[in-house]
Motif scaffolding. Structure first.
Motif, PDB file in Angstrom:
ATOM      1  N   GLU A   1      14.799  27.918 -16.386  1.00  0.00           N
ATOM      2  CA  GLU A   1      15.005  26.465 -16.455  1.00  0.00           C
ATOM      3  C   GLU A   1      15.730  26.050 -17.724  1.00  0.00           C
ATOM      4  O   GLU A   1      16.665  25.254 -17.708  1.00  0.00           O
ATOM      5  N   GLN A   2      15.284  26.611 -18.846  1.00  0.00           N
ATOM      6  CA  GLN A   2      15.870  26.220 -20.139  1.00  0.00           C
ATOM      7  C   GLN A   2      17.336  26.666 -20.235  1.00  0.00           C
ATOM      8  O   GLN A   2      18.188  25.919 -20.713  1.00  0.00           O
TER       9      GLN A   2
ATOM     10  N   TYR B   1      19.379  27.096 -17.794  1.00  0.00           N
ATOM     11  CA  TYR B   1      20.175  26.249 -16.905  1.00  0.00           C
ATOM     12  C   TYR B   1      20.468  24.903 -17.552  1.00  0.00           C
ATOM     13  O   TYR B   1      21.602  24.424 -17.549  1.00  0.00           O
ATOM     14  N   THR B   2      19.421  24.324 -18.164  1.00  0.00           N
ATOM     15  CA  THR B   2      19.604  23.044 -18.854  1.00  0.00           C
ATOM     16  C   THR B   2      20.672  23.163 -19.941  1.00  0.00           C
ATOM     17  O   THR B   2      21.559  22.322 -20.051  1.00  0.00           O
ATOM     18  N   GLU B   3      20.581  24.243 -20.724  1.00  0.00           N
ATOM     19  CA  GLU B   3      21.512  24.391 -21.850  1.00  0.00           C
ATOM     20  C   GLU B   3      22.933  24.712 -21.378  1.00  0.00           C
ATOM     21  O   GLU B   3      23.908  24.232 -21.942  1.00  0.00           O
TER      22      GLU B   3
ATOM     23  N   GLN C   1      16.470  26.629  -7.588  1.00  0.00           N
ATOM     24  CA  GLN C   1      17.517  26.245  -8.551  1.00  0.00           C
ATOM     25  C   GLN C   1      18.886  26.374  -7.867  1.00  0.00           C
ATOM     26  O   GLN C   1      19.718  27.187  -8.260  1.00  0.00           O
TER      27      GLN C   1
ATOM     28  N   ALA D   1      24.362  24.324 -18.272  1.00  0.00           N
ATOM     29  CA  ALA D   1      24.920  23.585 -17.124  1.00  0.00           C
ATOM     30  C   ALA D   1      26.350  23.069 -17.347  1.00  0.00           C
ATOM     31  O   ALA D   1      27.209  23.262 -16.483  1.00  0.00           O
TER      32      ALA D   1
END
Ligand code: C2E
Ligand code: CA
Ligand code: CA
Ligand code: CA
Length: 277
Positions: free
Chosen positions: A95-96, A98-100, A137, A102
């Motif tokens: 998750e982290q 992907y957030t960073e 995701q 994206a």
């Protein structure tokens, strides 16, 4: 003699309980760090041997403990594995990252490699949870690559085989990490179709002086080319190693020579620097 024996035993027990309580403390702190998302991700680029263009990045975890300072993933990953925190940890990494990443996906970055612990990969229940998480995701799957090591896992995948195939159709890639160390070996290549082999850094370390190691790498490159999968050397630290790996036909390079793992804000500048090497 009896007396010293006895005191020896007492001392031993104290040692054990001290270590055990430290471990318990680290375990608690780790669960808090996961909960509060205070673990840091660093990214190490992987470059094409031929032209040093960026092929992908590997995500690595960093833990800055408030009291003990930096703790290596080689210490805290086994703690997480023993206590079923590992699923949460991997979910956090997915998750982290992907957030960073994206804003860069499909632009500067086309491939993101995540480490999956051997325990996770060899437990059907944990693997299923991981794969279902990845499936959720949707926009990340096509960029994701799982780095795996455990040989015994294949036969244990059980009900996950179809799920793996389904995700691979959606673009998920598999990489055999630490290849040649015994955890990741030829039998795994035989049983599981993968997209990448990562040559363990123990093969890269003394490459210049070891003709036998060079012959092994040549053979691995031959296998990779036959299977049409890519082959990455990790732990590349010197120009001599880089040159030799190029001559031996290795497709991609990863290591301190080209770029160490760095937080995202420093990743772009280290990619730029390599273009100028
Ligand atoms: P690994 O997957 O084999 O990762 C490569 C390790 O080599 C990393 O150590 C990286 O920092 C280091 N490295 C990179 N370039 C060089 C080089 O040129 N020379 C040398 N000597 N080392 C280099 P790191 O980050 O300390 O990670 C150690 C291990 O911890 C990893 O080995 C991986 O097995 C595990 N790990 C790290 N992050 C994660 C994670 O998010 N999840 C899981 N399950 N395991 C992780
Ligand atoms: Ca790895
Ligand atoms: Ca490795
Ligand atoms: Ca390793």
């Amino acid at each position: 003699a009896k007396k010293s024996n006895r005191s020896g035993i007492v001392f031993f027990n104290q040692e054990v309980s001290r270590h055990e309580s430290e471990r318990q403390e680290l375990l608690y702190d780790l669960s808090v760090a996961i909960e509060r998302k205070t673990l840091l991700l660093v990214y190490q680029p992987q470059f094409s041997t031929a032209d040093l263009s960026l092929c992908g990045v590997e995500v690595l975890l960093r833990w800055q403990h408030p009291v003990h300072g930096f703790i290596s993933p080689d210490i805290f990953i086994p703690i997480a594995e023993k206590n079923m925190l590992i699923s949460k940890l991997t979910a956090f990494v997915i998750e982290q990252s992907y957030t960073e990443l994206a804003p860069m996906l499909g632009k500067e970055i086309h491939r993101v490699s995540i480490n999956v612990s051997a325990l996770e990969f060899s437990s059907p229940a944990l693997m299923k949870a991981l794969l279902l998480h990845i499936e959720s995701q949707k926009n990340y799957i096509q960029y994701l690559q799982l780095e795996i090591t455990e040989t015994a896992a294949i036969s244990n995948l059980g009900g996950s085989v179809e799920l793996v195939a389904h995700l691979r159709q959606k673009g998920l890639r598999l990489s055999l990490d630490d290849f040649g160390t015994g955890f990741s070996s030829l039998s795994m290549l035989k049983d599981l179709s993968v997209d990448e082999i990562k040559i363990d850094r123990s093969f890269v370390f003394n490459l210049e002086t070891q003709p036998r190691t060079q012959a092994i790498i040549t053979a691995l490159v031959g296998i990779a080319n036959n299977f049409q999968i890519s082959i990455v050397a990790e732990g590349v630290e010197t120009q001599a190693q880089r040159q030799l790996l190029h001559e031996l036909g290795c497709h991609e390079l990863q290591g301190y020579l080209l770029a160490p793992p760095k937080p995202l804000d420093q990743l772009c500048s280290s990619i730029e620097q390599v273009r100028q090497v």
